[in-house]
Scaffold this motif. Structure first.
Motif, PDB file in Angstrom:
ATOM      1  N   LEU A 112       0.839  -1.202   0.000  1.00  0.00           N
ATOM      2  CA  LEU A 112       0.000   0.000   0.000  1.00  0.00           C
ATOM      3  C   LEU A 112       0.874   1.253   0.000  1.00  0.00           C
ATOM      4  N   GLN A 113       0.513   2.225  -0.823  1.00  0.00           N
ATOM      5  CA  GLN A 113       1.367   3.409  -1.007  1.00  0.00           C
ATOM      6  C   GLN A 113       1.561   4.216   0.271  1.00  0.00           C
ATOM      7  N   ARG A 114       0.473   4.512   0.956  1.00  0.00           N
ATOM      8  CA  ARG A 114       0.594   5.401   2.116  1.00  0.00           C
ATOM      9  C   ARG A 114       1.293   4.746   3.297  1.00  0.00           C
ATOM     10  N   SER A 115       0.839   3.537   3.639  1.00  0.00           N
ATOM     11  CA  SER A 115       1.359   2.911   4.865  1.00  0.00           C
ATOM     12  C   SER A 115       2.558   2.013   4.599  1.00  0.00           C
ATOM     13  N   GLY A 116       2.701   1.570   3.336  1.00  0.00           N
ATOM     14  CA  GLY A 116       3.795   0.642   3.019  1.00  0.00           C
ATOM     15  C   GLY A 116       3.496  -0.785   3.462  1.00  0.00           C
ATOM     16  N   LYS A 117       2.293  -1.004   4.015  1.00  0.00           N
ATOM     17  CA  LYS A 117       1.930  -2.347   4.481  1.00  0.00           C
ATOM     18  C   LYS A 117       1.664  -3.268   3.298  1.00  0.00           C
ATOM     19  N   ILE A 118       2.036  -4.550   3.473  1.00  0.00           N
ATOM     20  CA  ILE A 118       1.803  -5.516   2.405  1.00  0.00           C
ATOM     21  C   ILE A 118       0.432  -6.158   2.613  1.00  0.00           C
ATOM     22  N   ARG A 119      -0.357  -6.207   1.555  1.00  0.00           N
ATOM     23  CA  ARG A 119      -1.714  -6.742   1.623  1.00  0.00           C
ATOM     24  C   ARG A 119      -1.949  -7.736   0.480  1.00  0.00           C
ATOM     25  N   VAL A 120      -2.935  -8.588   0.680  1.00  0.00           N
ATOM     26  CA  VAL A 120      -3.386  -9.461  -0.398  1.00  0.00           C
ATOM     27  C   VAL A 120      -4.638  -8.833  -0.992  1.00  0.00           C
ATOM     28  N   LEU A 121      -4.628  -8.607  -2.293  1.00  0.00           N
ATOM     29  CA  LEU A 121      -5.801  -8.059  -2.974  1.00  0.00           C
ATOM     30  C   LEU A 121      -6.443  -9.177  -3.794  1.00  0.00           C
ATOM     31  N   ARG A 122      -7.707  -9.434  -3.536  1.00  0.00           N
ATOM     32  CA  ARG A 122      -8.422 -10.461  -4.299  1.00  0.00           C
ATOM     33  C   ARG A 122      -9.351  -9.755  -5.291  1.00  0.00           C
ATOM     34  N   PHE A 123      -9.036  -9.907  -6.580  1.00  0.00           N
ATOM     35  CA  PHE A 123      -9.867  -9.297  -7.629  1.00  0.00           C
ATOM     36  C   PHE A 123     -10.869 -10.344  -8.108  1.00  0.00           C
ATOM     37  N   LEU A 124     -12.165 -10.045  -7.964  1.00  0.00           N
ATOM     38  CA  LEU A 124     -13.207 -10.966  -8.423  1.00  0.00           C
ATOM     39  C   LEU A 124     -13.699 -10.532  -9.797  1.00  0.00           C
ATOM     40  N   ARG A 125     -13.727 -11.467 -10.747  1.00  0.00           N
ATOM     41  CA  ARG A 125     -14.153 -11.138 -12.114  1.00  0.00           C
ATOM     42  C   ARG A 125     -15.639 -10.769 -12.139  1.00  0.00           C
ATOM     43  N   PRO A 126     -15.980  -9.687 -12.834  1.00  0.00           N
ATOM     44  CA  PRO A 126     -17.380  -9.233 -12.868  1.00  0.00           C
ATOM     45  C   PRO A 126     -18.371 -10.312 -13.297  1.00  0.00           C
ATOM     46  N   VAL A 127     -17.964 -11.178 -14.260  1.00  0.00           N
ATOM     47  CA  VAL A 127     -18.907 -12.195 -14.763  1.00  0.00           C
ATOM     48  C   VAL A 127     -19.196 -13.288 -13.736  1.00  0.00           C
ATOM     49  N   CYS A 128     -18.390 -13.346 -12.681  1.00  0.00           N
ATOM     50  CA  CYS A 128     -18.533 -14.434 -11.706  1.00  0.00           C
ATOM     51  C   CYS A 128     -19.300 -14.041 -10.442  1.00  0.00           C
ATOM     52  N   THR A 129     -19.516 -12.748 -10.256  1.00  0.00           N
ATOM     53  CA  THR A 129     -20.084 -12.314  -8.973  1.00  0.00           C
ATOM     54  C   THR A 129     -21.560 -11.944  -9.079  1.00  0.00           C
ATOM     55  N   VAL A 130     -22.198 -11.924  -7.913  1.00  0.00           N
ATOM     56  CA  VAL A 130     -23.583 -11.451  -7.884  1.00  0.00           C
ATOM     57  C   VAL A 130     -23.560  -9.917  -7.968  1.00  0.00           C
ATOM     58  N   ARG A 131     -24.671  -9.318  -8.339  1.00  0.00           N
ATOM     59  CA  ARG A 131     -24.706  -7.859  -8.537  1.00  0.00           C
ATOM     60  C   ARG A 131     -24.492  -7.113  -7.222  1.00  0.00           C
ATOM     61  N   SER A 132     -23.611  -6.125  -7.262  1.00  0.00           N
ATOM     62  CA  SER A 132     -23.244  -5.434  -6.018  1.00  0.00           C
ATOM     63  C   SER A 132     -24.232  -4.340  -5.634  1.00  0.00           C
ATOM     64  N   ASP A 133     -25.229  -4.078  -6.513  1.00  0.00           N
ATOM     65  CA  ASP A 133     -26.186  -3.045  -6.127  1.00  0.00           C
ATOM     66  C   ASP A 133     -27.364  -3.635  -5.334  1.00  0.00           C
ATOM     67  N   SER A 134     -27.283  -4.952  -5.095  1.00  0.00           N
ATOM     68  CA  SER A 134     -28.377  -5.574  -4.338  1.00  0.00           C
ATOM     69  C   SER A 134     -28.155  -5.400  -2.844  1.00  0.00           C
ATOM     70  N   LYS A 135     -29.258  -5.343  -2.120  1.00  0.00           N
ATOM     71  CA  LYS A 135     -29.224  -5.213  -0.660  1.00  0.00           C
ATOM     72  C   LYS A 135     -28.499  -6.412  -0.053  1.00  0.00           C
ATOM     73  N   GLU A 136     -28.793  -7.571  -0.642  1.00  0.00           N
ATOM     74  CA  GLU A 136     -28.249  -8.835  -0.156  1.00  0.00           C
ATOM     75  C   GLU A 136     -26.723  -8.822  -0.202  1.00  0.00           C
ATOM     76  N   PHE A 137     -26.166  -8.296  -1.313  1.00  0.00           N
ATOM     77  CA  PHE A 137     -24.721  -8.261  -1.496  1.00  0.00           C
ATOM     78  C   PHE A 137     -24.061  -7.401  -0.412  1.00  0.00           C
ATOM     79  N   ASN A 138     -24.626  -6.228  -0.179  1.00  0.00           N
ATOM     80  CA  ASN A 138     -24.068  -5.341   0.856  1.00  0.00           C
ATOM     81  C   ASN A 138     -24.111  -6.006   2.227  1.00  0.00           C
ATOM     82  N   GLY A 139     -25.190  -6.751   2.466  1.00  0.00           N
ATOM     83  CA  GLY A 139     -25.323  -7.463   3.742  1.00  0.00           C
ATOM     84  C   GLY A 139     -24.236  -8.509   3.926  1.00  0.00           C
TER      85      GLY A 139
END
Length: 282
Positions: A17-44
């Motif tokens: 990470l640029q600001r803190s310099g901490k090392i993180r794992v970023l998991r990128f989920l492909r759009p075609v594989c995920t449920v829609r993020s505008d749903s209430k259920e997804f946010n929950g």
């Protein structure tokens, strides 16, 4: 970032990470594989997964959803390898009874927390030794990937199950039912316990018959044929002078009960933890 893992539904990156310099794992989920993020259920679901904190679970630290459907999950980075590699490393530490027990207890506590410690139970859905990270020097386990199936659409979720089956962790009832459950998580735990105690792979590459392809089936046949030497690694007994064979066989029996073909016959996580505490005392 550097690519450290790939699957049909996304990619794992190791990034600083640029600001803190901490090392993180970023998991990128492909759009075609995920449920829609505008749903209430997804946010929950994201909120629920973000709240999970336990010493034996890899936490979700952050989440980003882009306007093209891309999604990014942020996790801490643990650079000390996974349980699958540890079991097969030939390292003296991997046959120490104290390590085998404490790793199993850590995984079990994490599963129990997911099942009973939250407002709503969370099914892991993809438990395997490759998804258990080990922190050195104590070999404390941290489970990753829990609840990921809740963010994926049906097709991608089914692909996770297919991979799980190919690797030997899929409970038999999931062939008929597509829904993962607490009981199917217990089955996967049983397979990991058999791996730990025997050093064997969950899938037998050279089966002598159709019924010896999966590790629990191989072990059932070994019991029926009185092949005690196949049940556990003899070096385990040599690693601890005070350890009796009876104790190791109790652990083996618990693993086999977790792998019962019938979900209703498997112990729940509280029962597993109680049994493990008894085994620790024996």
């Amino acid at each position: 970032g550097e690519v450290i893992g790939k699957s049909s539904y996304g990619t794992l990156y190791k990034a600083s990470l640029q600001r803190s310099g901490k090392i993180r794992v970023l998991r990128f989920l492909r759009p075609v594989c995920t449920v829609r993020s505008d749903s209430k259920e997804f946010n929950g679901v994201i909120e629920m997964l973000g709240f999970v904190r336990h010493e034996n679970l890899v936490p979700l630290l952050g989440f980003y959803a882009g306007n093209r459907g891309e999604k990014l999950m942020v996790h801490p980075f643990f650079g000390s390898g996974n349980l699958s590699d540890f079991i097969r490393s030939g390292d003296d530490e991997s046959i120490k009874w104290s390590n085998i027990l404490s790793i199993t207890i850590g995984i079990s506590k994490a599963l129990d927390h997911l099942q009973t410690g939250m407002q709503k139970p969370i099914v892991h859905g993809n438990l395997k030794s490759k998804n258990v990270l080990l922190l050195k020097p104590s070999f404390e386990p941290r489970i990753s990937d829990f609840g990921l199936h809740l963010l994926l659409n049906l097709t991608a979720g089914q692909e996770i199950l297919d991979v799980s089956a190919a690797e030997g962790y899929k409970a038999p009832e999931l062939i008929k039912m597509k829904e993962v459950s607490k009981e199917s998580d217990v089955y996967s735990l049983g397979v990991i316990m058999l791996e730990l105690v025997s050093g064997k792979e969950p899938i037998n590459e050279n089966p002598t018959g159709d019924d010896e392809f999966y590790l629990p089936d191989f072990m059932r046949n070994a019991v029926l044929d009185h092949r005690l030497s196949d049940l556990y690694r003899p070096e385990i007994l040599r690693s601890d002078r005070n350890l009796s064979e009876e104790c190791v066989l109790k652990y083996f029996q618990l693993a086999m009960s977790c792998c019962s073909p019938s979900p209703s016959l498997r112990p729940n996580m509280k029962q597993v933890l109680r049994k493990l505490e008894d085994i620790r005392k024996c």
